[in-house]
Structure formats: C-alpha cells, structure tokens
Design an enzyme around this catalytic site. Structure first.
Site, PDB file in Angstrom:
ATOM      1  N   HIS A   1       2.296  -0.253 -10.955  1.00 58.73           N
ATOM      2  CA  HIS A   1       1.458   0.650 -10.158  1.00 58.73           C
ATOM      3  C   HIS A   1       0.352   1.219 -11.035  1.00 58.73           C
ATOM      4  O   HIS A   1       0.533   1.434 -12.230  1.00 58.73           O
ATOM      5  CB  HIS A   1       2.271   1.786  -9.531  1.00 58.73           C
ATOM      6  CG  HIS A   1       3.080   2.588 -10.513  1.00 58.73           C
ATOM      7  ND1 HIS A   1       4.275   2.141 -11.024  1.00 58.73           N
ATOM      8  CD2 HIS A   1       2.863   3.800 -11.080  1.00 58.73           C
ATOM      9  CE1 HIS A   1       4.767   3.050 -11.851  1.00 58.73           C
ATOM     10  NE2 HIS A   1       3.918   4.065 -11.919  1.00 58.73           N
TER      11      HIS A   1
ATOM     12  N   HIS B   1      -2.220   4.444 -11.254  1.00 60.79           N
ATOM     13  CA  HIS B   1      -2.577   5.782 -10.793  1.00 60.79           C
ATOM     14  C   HIS B   1      -4.102   5.852 -10.714  1.00 60.79           C
ATOM     15  O   HIS B   1      -4.791   5.499 -11.691  1.00 60.79           O
ATOM     16  CB  HIS B   1      -2.114   6.844 -11.795  1.00 60.79           C
ATOM     17  CG  HIS B   1      -0.631   6.900 -12.015  1.00 60.79           C
ATOM     18  ND1 HIS B   1       0.167   7.873 -11.455  1.00 60.79           N
ATOM     19  CD2 HIS B   1       0.203   6.104 -12.749  1.00 60.79           C
ATOM     20  CE1 HIS B   1       1.426   7.686 -11.828  1.00 60.79           C
ATOM     21  NE2 HIS B   1       1.476   6.620 -12.620  1.00 60.79           N
TER      22      HIS B   1
HETATM   23  P1  AMP Z   1       5.021   6.446 -13.586  1.00 61.25           P
HETATM   24  O1  AMP Z   1       5.507   7.593 -14.413  1.00 61.25           O
HETATM   25  O2  AMP Z   1       3.735   5.862 -14.082  1.00 61.25           O
HETATM   26  O3  AMP Z   1       6.097   5.411 -13.356  1.00 61.25           O
HETATM   27  O4  AMP Z   1       4.647   7.073 -12.178  1.00 61.25           O
HETATM   28  C1  AMP Z   1       5.500   7.063 -11.078  1.00 61.25           C
HETATM   29  C2  AMP Z   1       4.827   7.884 -10.012  1.00 61.25           C
HETATM   30  O5  AMP Z   1       5.453   7.626  -8.777  1.00 61.25           O
HETATM   31  C3  AMP Z   1       4.925   9.412 -10.253  1.00 61.25           C
HETATM   32  O6  AMP Z   1       3.609   9.946 -10.339  1.00 61.25           O
HETATM   33  C4  AMP Z   1       5.664   9.913  -9.029  1.00 61.25           C
HETATM   34  O7  AMP Z   1       5.196  11.156  -8.583  1.00 61.25           O
HETATM   35  C5  AMP Z   1       5.415   8.798  -8.020  1.00 61.25           C
HETATM   36  N1  AMP Z   1       6.411   8.673  -6.975  1.00 61.25           N
HETATM   37  C6  AMP Z   1       7.750   8.590  -7.128  1.00 61.25           C
HETATM   38  N2  AMP Z   1       8.351   8.458  -5.928  1.00 61.25           N
HETATM   39  C7  AMP Z   1       7.364   8.450  -5.005  1.00 61.25           C
HETATM   40  C8  AMP Z   1       7.332   8.357  -3.584  1.00 61.25           C
HETATM   41  N3  AMP Z   1       8.464   8.234  -2.853  1.00 61.25           N
HETATM   42  N4  AMP Z   1       6.143   8.393  -2.954  1.00 61.25           N
HETATM   43  C9  AMP Z   1       5.004   8.510  -3.665  1.00 61.25           C
HETATM   44  N5  AMP Z   1       4.960   8.609  -5.007  1.00 61.25           N
HETATM   45  C10 AMP Z   1       6.123   8.586  -5.673  1.00 61.25           C
END
Ligand code: AMP
Length: 147
Positions: free
Chosen positions: A99, A101
């Site tokens: 993913h 950001h």
């Molecule tokens: P990372 O630390 O780069 O793996 O980022 C994971 C991101 O996913 C974090 O910013 C979380 O806030 C986001 N996240 C986790 N669960 C969900 C969800 N159900 N819907 C939207 N975002 C999510």
C-alpha cells in the site's frame, strides 16, 4: 486473496472502507487513522506483501493511481503531497499487503509528522464532505491508461 489480510477483506467488501477511487486492478480508500485529513491508501487488489515481490506491471498501475490521487488532493486544497510506502515490520509496515500512503499537506500542517491519528476528522460529516470532494476530483481522471 488472503483471508487473514485486512486489505484483501476490504477489496472483498467484507470490511467497510471509504472508497475514493476504484479501478480494475486497484482500490484507493481513506486511511482509518489518518496522518492528515484526506490521507488515502492506494493498494493493488491482488495480495502482494511488499513492494519487493510485486510484479512490475502492478507497481506501474498502482503508481499511476497514486499520482491521480495526489492530483485529486491538490485539486481539493492540498498545497503538497507526501507518498509513503513501508516494507517489513522493522520499517514500520503494519499491514503486509502493498500500500502507498498519499498524504495531503498544507502550510497549516502541524509538522512533518508521520504519527497515525494526528489528522482525525472532527466528525463523520466532515469526513463525508471531504470524501465527496475527493471522489469528484478523482473521477474525471478515469480510466487510467494501461501500462
Ligand atoms: P503501514 O504502517 O504502512 O502498514 O500502514 C498501515 C495503515 O493502514 C495505517 O495507516 C492504518 O491506519 C491503516 N489501516 C489499518 N486498518 C485499516 C482499515 N480497516 N481501513 C483503513 N485503513 C486502515
């Protein structure tokens, strides 16, 4: 699909998310714990844990959508955009499904913070209004070119 992956379950509509843009290969949705209001995640629909094992064509397609979300954020009030992507837990990756950001910034941004939750919405109405503006800004950009 990995049934234990939260993002795969979002793609499968088993878990709700606020979708901004969907293409055949990708999904863009609001981060549940935003760094800034309007913080969007862009994912390939197919499960790849990190950037390292993701096929080139999928990386290209996902990045085209990242750029389009960045353009939509700029069209709705952002003055700048950060694109952040983490690989493996020691680098801060919490969800092992590739993913990106896409984070809007303005001169009013508190700092160059990466802390989750700093950009929480004041209300669901505020989030919904921003979602509508972002969807409207992103929609004319479809369809993305094939890569
Ligand atoms: P990372 O630390 O780069 O793996 O980022 C994971 C991101 O996913 C974090 O910013 C979380 O806030 C986001 N996240 C986790 N669960 C969900 C969800 N159900 N819907 C939207 N975002 C999510």
């Amino acid at each position: 699909m990995d049934p234990n992956c939260i993002f795969c379950r979002i793609v499968a509509r088993e878990i709700p998310a606020v979708t901004i843009l969907e293409t055949g290969e990708t999904l863009a949705f609001l981060d549940i714990n935003p760094i800034e209001k309007g913080h969007v995640l862009v994912i390939p629909k197919v499960h790849y844990p990190t950037l390292l094992e993701t096929p080139d064509a999928t990386v290209c397609h996902t990045m085209v959508v990242v750029r389009r979300i960045a353009a939509a954020l700029m069209a709705t009030g952002a003055e700048g955009v950060n694109v952040l992507q983490s690989n493996f837990a020691c680098a801060g990756q919490e969800v092992p499904h590739l993913h990106f950001h896409v984070i809007p910034r303005t001169s009013a941004s508190k700092s160059m913070s990466w802390a989750s939750g700093v950009g929480k919405y004041a209300s669901s109405e505020e989030r919904d209004q921003l979602t509508t503006r972002l969807r409207d800004a992103a929609a004319p950009l479809l369809p993305p070119p094939s890569v």
